[in-house]
Design an enzyme around this catalytic site. Structure first.
Site, short mmCIF file in Angstrom:
data_model
loop_
_atom_site.label_atom_id
_atom_site.label_comp_id
_atom_site.label_asym_id
_atom_site.label_seq_id
_atom_site.Cartn_x
_atom_site.Cartn_y
_atom_site.Cartn_z
CB SER A 74 -0.83 0.09 1.25
OG SER A 74 -0.24 0.53 2.32
CE1 TYR B 295 -0.87 -1.77 6.86
CE2 TYR B 295 -0.65 0.80 6.05
CZ TYR B 295 -0.93 -0.80 5.78
OH TYR B 295 -1.64 -0.66 4.40
#
Length: 319
Positions: free
Chosen positions: A158, A183
């Site tokens: 992402s 993340y």
């Protein structure tokens, strides 16, 4: 690879759906493995691939939930897999290989985002363990079937990769945890994994890609507070991230395109977005278009592969 990290003018875009990018593509006789293929983007990916004729295997941590989600979709089967548990990864791979079937499309879609601090296995940071190490071990253990299928491996990353490169001095956040940095590191790992896998697989017929699917409201944000979700929504709606919201059908399109498009024949190791190859990101880009330089560095990719092999004890390409 670096010279190929540029748009090719695929004819598709941010609003394209998985069904649209698969129009005219017959996947009959092809087998796809889609982790997390029973919710959110994964479920839409499963639906689209099955509609195009593929047999789809959905490894799932919550098998009963997965069975219910894919009920009524022909050509789909569910098996048990917990990416946080290396023993579960090994058990799934052993069962799959015992059946003697090739894997033509491997889509590493499952993941967690901005999760509270958790420790997995021997103390690994949870997001790195689930998003990266689980998929690293799964692909390496399934390599005989993937190699036989001579297809594609797709690693779903992402724009979050722009939040952090690999923190080599503290990969497991033992000196203070930040869920967004964790993340970001895990999503960078997803890009670097595809880059080095593609390099190792040269000559086998297997190619690997990574991607940003877009910004979609799914259960991936379940660990975020209402205030965090509201702030993220405002930032996206104001265009600060260079992205608009997508439907799940649109969000699944780029991973389906990367897994199946003949436009990518002869290419590999590339990061994609909006159903095209992405451009290199401008220096300093955070949550914006393109791929950051730290995620396309072959030396970083090779170093991550060595670390992953040491941690998991698995390397299908070891001499």
């Amino acid at each position: 690879m670096a010279n190929q990290q540029h748009k090719i003018g695929s004819g598709f875009g941010a609003q394209s759906t998985a069904a649209e990018v698969l129009a005219g593509i017959d996947l009959s006789g092809r087998l796809a493995v889609v982790t997390g293929g029973y919710s959110g983007l994964g479920l839409e990916t499963t639906r689209a691939l099955a509609a195009a004729g593929a047999q789809v295997v959905v490894p799932a941590r919550r098998r009963e939930v997965a069975d219910e989600a894919v009920a009524g979709i022909g050509g789909v089967e569910v098996d048990e897999l917990d990416l946080a548990d290396q023993r579960s990864v090994a058990a799934f791979a052993d069962r799959f290989l015992a059946a003697g079937r090739p894997v033509h499309l491997m889509i590493d879609n499952a993941g967690i985002m901005a999760a509270p601090e958790m420790r997995v296995g021997p103390g690994w940071e949870g997001q790195f363990a689930v998003n990266h190490l689980g998929h690293y071990a799964l692909v390496n253990r399934l390599w005989p079937a993937i190699k036989e299928g001579r297809g594609r491996v797709v690693s779903v990353s992402s724009r979050g990769h722009q939040l952090s490169g690999i923190r080599w001095d503290d990969v497991h956040f033992e000196r203070g945890y930040d869920k967004w940095q964790a993340y970001g590191q895990a999503k960078t790992a997803n890009v670097l994994f595809a880059l080095h896998l593609d390099a190792l697989a040269q000559g086998t017929g297997v190619r690997a890609f990574s991607l940003h699917p877009g910004t979609i409201r799914t259960a991936l944000g379940r660990h975020m507070s209402d205030d965090e979700l509201a702030g993220l929504s405002t930032r996206i709606d104001e265009g600060a991230s260079g992205s608009n919201w997508k439907t799940p059908e649109q969000g699944a399109a780029t991973q389906v395109w990367a897994a199946t498009s003949p436009q990518l024949d002869g290419m590999g190791g590339l990061y994609c977005e909006d159903c095209d190859i992405a451009e290199p990101a401008a220096p300093g880009t955070v949550l914006g278009p393109g791929v950051n330089a730290w995620a396309t560095d072959p030396q970083e990719a090779a170093r991550l592969w060595r670390l992953s092999a040491d941690l998991t004890g698995v390397d299908a390409f070891a001499a």
